[in-house]
Design a protein around this motif. Structure first.
Motif, PDB file in Angstrom:
ATOM      1  N   LEU A 115      -9.922   1.206  -4.722  1.00  0.00           N
ATOM      2  CA  LEU A 115      -9.760   2.616  -4.374  1.00  0.00           C
ATOM      3  C   LEU A 115      -9.773   2.810  -2.860  1.00  0.00           C
ATOM      4  O   LEU A 115      -9.021   3.637  -2.320  1.00  0.00           O
ATOM      5  N   SER A 116     -10.626   2.060  -2.171  1.00  0.00           N
ATOM      6  CA  SER A 116     -10.649   2.128  -0.708  1.00  0.00           C
ATOM      7  C   SER A 116      -9.331   1.636  -0.139  1.00  0.00           C
ATOM      8  O   SER A 116      -8.770   2.234   0.800  1.00  0.00           O
ATOM      9  N   PHE A 117      -8.822   0.543  -0.694  1.00  0.00           N
ATOM     10  CA  PHE A 117      -7.528   0.018  -0.250  1.00  0.00           C
ATOM     11  C   PHE A 117      -6.425   1.047  -0.460  1.00  0.00           C
ATOM     12  O   PHE A 117      -5.609   1.297   0.443  1.00  0.00           O
ATOM     13  N   THR A 118      -6.406   1.665  -1.647  1.00  0.00           N
ATOM     14  CA  THR A 118      -5.367   2.660  -1.950  1.00  0.00           C
ATOM     15  C   THR A 118      -5.437   3.836  -0.979  1.00  0.00           C
ATOM     16  O   THR A 118      -4.404   4.320  -0.485  1.00  0.00           O
ATOM     17  N   MET A 131       2.123   7.238   1.148  1.00  0.00           N
ATOM     18  CA  MET A 131       2.375   7.086  -0.285  1.00  0.00           C
ATOM     19  C   MET A 131       1.412   6.041  -0.814  1.00  0.00           C
ATOM     20  O   MET A 131       0.884   5.230  -0.046  1.00  0.00           O
ATOM     21  N   SER A 132       1.170   6.063  -2.101  1.00  0.00           N
ATOM     22  CA  SER A 132       0.259   5.108  -2.716  1.00  0.00           C
ATOM     23  C   SER A 132       0.922   3.743  -2.817  1.00  0.00           C
ATOM     24  O   SER A 132       2.155   3.634  -2.735  1.00  0.00           O
ATOM     25  N   PRO A 133       0.132   2.678  -3.031  1.00  0.00           N
ATOM     26  CA  PRO A 133       0.737   1.359  -3.240  1.00  0.00           C
ATOM     27  C   PRO A 133       1.716   1.339  -4.411  1.00  0.00           C
ATOM     28  O   PRO A 133       2.771   0.707  -4.332  1.00  0.00           O
ATOM     29  N   ARG A 134       1.378   2.033  -5.498  1.00  0.00           N
ATOM     30  CA  ARG A 134       2.271   2.057  -6.670  1.00  0.00           C
ATOM     31  C   ARG A 134       3.584   2.755  -6.326  1.00  0.00           C
ATOM     32  O   ARG A 134       4.671   2.304  -6.718  1.00  0.00           O
ATOM     33  N   ALA A 135       3.496   3.839  -5.584  1.00  0.00           N
ATOM     34  CA  ALA A 135       4.707   4.553  -5.181  1.00  0.00           C
ATOM     35  C   ALA A 135       5.545   3.682  -4.253  1.00  0.00           C
ATOM     36  O   ALA A 135       6.783   3.709  -4.318  1.00  0.00           O
ATOM     37  N   TYR A 136       4.870   2.904  -3.407  1.00  0.00           N
ATOM     38  CA  TYR A 136       5.580   2.030  -2.483  1.00  0.00           C
ATOM     39  C   TYR A 136       6.344   0.951  -3.267  1.00  0.00           C
ATOM     40  O   TYR A 136       7.510   0.671  -2.970  1.00  0.00           O
ATOM     41  N   VAL A 137       5.685   0.360  -4.270  1.00  0.00           N
ATOM     42  CA  VAL A 137       6.350  -0.665  -5.094  1.00  0.00           C
ATOM     43  C   VAL A 137       7.581  -0.066  -5.783  1.00  0.00           C
ATOM     44  O   VAL A 137       8.658  -0.663  -5.805  1.00  0.00           O
ATOM     45  N   LYS A 138       7.409   1.110  -6.342  1.00  0.00           N
ATOM     46  CA  LYS A 138       8.532   1.770  -7.036  1.00  0.00           C
ATOM     47  C   LYS A 138       9.698   2.010  -6.082  1.00  0.00           C
ATOM     48  O   LYS A 138      10.866   1.820  -6.430  1.00  0.00           O
ATOM     49  N   SER A 160      -0.445  -6.370   2.957  1.00  0.00           N
ATOM     50  CA  SER A 160      -0.399  -5.856   1.587  1.00  0.00           C
ATOM     51  C   SER A 160       1.026  -5.472   1.202  1.00  0.00           C
ATOM     52  O   SER A 160       1.435  -5.649   0.052  1.00  0.00           O
ATOM     53  N   ARG A 161       1.786  -4.958   2.153  1.00  0.00           N
ATOM     54  CA  ARG A 161       3.185  -4.622   1.876  1.00  0.00           C
ATOM     55  C   ARG A 161       3.977  -5.865   1.500  1.00  0.00           C
ATOM     56  O   ARG A 161       4.852  -5.821   0.619  1.00  0.00           O
ATOM     57  N   GLU A 162       3.676  -6.981   2.156  1.00  0.00           N
ATOM     58  CA  GLU A 162       4.353  -8.227   1.813  1.00  0.00           C
ATOM     59  C   GLU A 162       4.075  -8.620   0.360  1.00  0.00           C
ATOM     60  O   GLU A 162       4.989  -9.025  -0.372  1.00  0.00           O
ATOM     61  N   TYR A 163       2.816  -8.485  -0.055  1.00  0.00           N
ATOM     62  CA  TYR A 163       2.463  -8.801  -1.441  1.00  0.00           C
ATOM     63  C   TYR A 163       3.129  -7.834  -2.414  1.00  0.00           C
ATOM     64  O   TYR A 163       3.627  -8.236  -3.476  1.00  0.00           O
ATOM     65  N   LEU A 164       3.130  -6.565  -2.074  1.00  0.00           N
ATOM     66  CA  LEU A 164       3.742  -5.556  -2.949  1.00  0.00           C
ATOM     67  C   LEU A 164       5.239  -5.782  -3.104  1.00  0.00           C
ATOM     68  O   LEU A 164       5.807  -5.553  -4.176  1.00  0.00           O
TER      69      LEU A 164
END
Length: 278
Positions: free
Chosen positions: A254-257, A266-273, A230-234
């Protein structure tokens, strides 16, 4: 080739025919690890591969054979460049194990050379063509079983096939489990129990050997691998969180998050940022 399959009949008790078949294997074609309920003799007609039983592995080739004993876990795989072709014949009987021992075979070393390869090859072709549903053909089949064993046991004082290495079955099973996880992590219905079933292993045994090798359980590794992908996709795409969740095997974003946050703090959105503002 379609298989015949027979259970014990009143006419035959000491030794009796069960099944037969032929396989022209694709490169790296494998079977197991699994156990059988009856004896199986595989006679290699062409090519090569390897056979594993217990902690032993044997390299085998044309003109050699291996015996699978009932209720013993085995695994065998065709060579990548020169995959083997073999005939197999299954048999059972109250005296079969004692008979095999008498002619020199044991479960710890169930392999051998076919001394009269041409004769055995012709016999196996005849056996494959036989109709075991016909009483006279079946009687001939019964006789051929004894003749086959006599030919396979003919070279008892010849060169023994050497065990090429001791293998760590726990490591081998872990490697295969890792391959399955990496191949199927995208499947939202994939469960760790699927690995155990595919490898014909008990769930607790698989978890034990996997943990000894990786210091984590299969479930823990699956989660870590999904987060890694998922990090690769993000980092490399503009896909939504829901789309990425589905691509790494989660039905519910939500389960993934929640899982991502527990691993990355950190959340996926925070990771992308974070990664895209560097």
């Amino acid at each position: 080739m379609d298989e015949d399959f027979f259970k014990e009949e009143i006419y035959y008790r000491d030794l009796y025919y069960t099944t037969k078949g032929k396989e022209e294997c694709a490169p790296n074609h494998s079977f197991g690890p699994t156990v059988r309920e009856y004896f199986l003799i595989h006679i290699i007609m062409k090519g090569k591969g390897y056979f594993e039983i217990g902690n032993s592995r044997f390299n085998l080739k044309e003109g050699q054979f291996f015996i699978i004993y009932p209720n013993v876990m085995t695994y065998y795989q065709a060579d990548e460049e020169d995959p083997w072709e073999y005939y197999w014949i299954g048999m059972q009987g109250e005296q079969l194990e004692a008979l095999l021992e008498a002619i020199g075979f044991r479960v710890s070393h169930p392999v051998g050379n076919v001394k009269n390869f041409g004769q055995v090859k012709e016999m196996m072709q005849e056996i494959m063509a036989a109709n075991p549903f016909d009483i006279l053909s079946r009687l001939r089949l019964q006789g051929q079983l004894y003749l086959l064993l006599s030919l396979l046991g003919h070279d008892l004082n010849g060169t023994e096939i050497k065990q090429i290495e001791k293998i760590n079955k726990g490591v081998e099973y872990t490697k295969r489990a890792l391959e399955i996880i990496k191949d199927r992590y995208r499947d939202v219905d994939f469960q760790i129990g699927d690995i155990s079933r595919e490898l014909s292993l008990n769930d607790s045994y698989l978890t034990s050997v996997f943990h000894k090798t990786t210091n984590r359980t299969p479930h823990e590794y699956l989660i870590e691998f999904r987060v890694f992908k998922s990090r690769e996709y993000l980092e490399t795409t503009d896909l939504s969180i829901a789309e990425i969740a589905e691509k790494v095997g989660y039905k519910n974003p939500l389960s993934f998050t929640r899982i991502f946050k527990s691993k990355m703090e950190m959340s996926p959105r925070a990771y992308v940022k974070k990664v895209k503002t560097k």
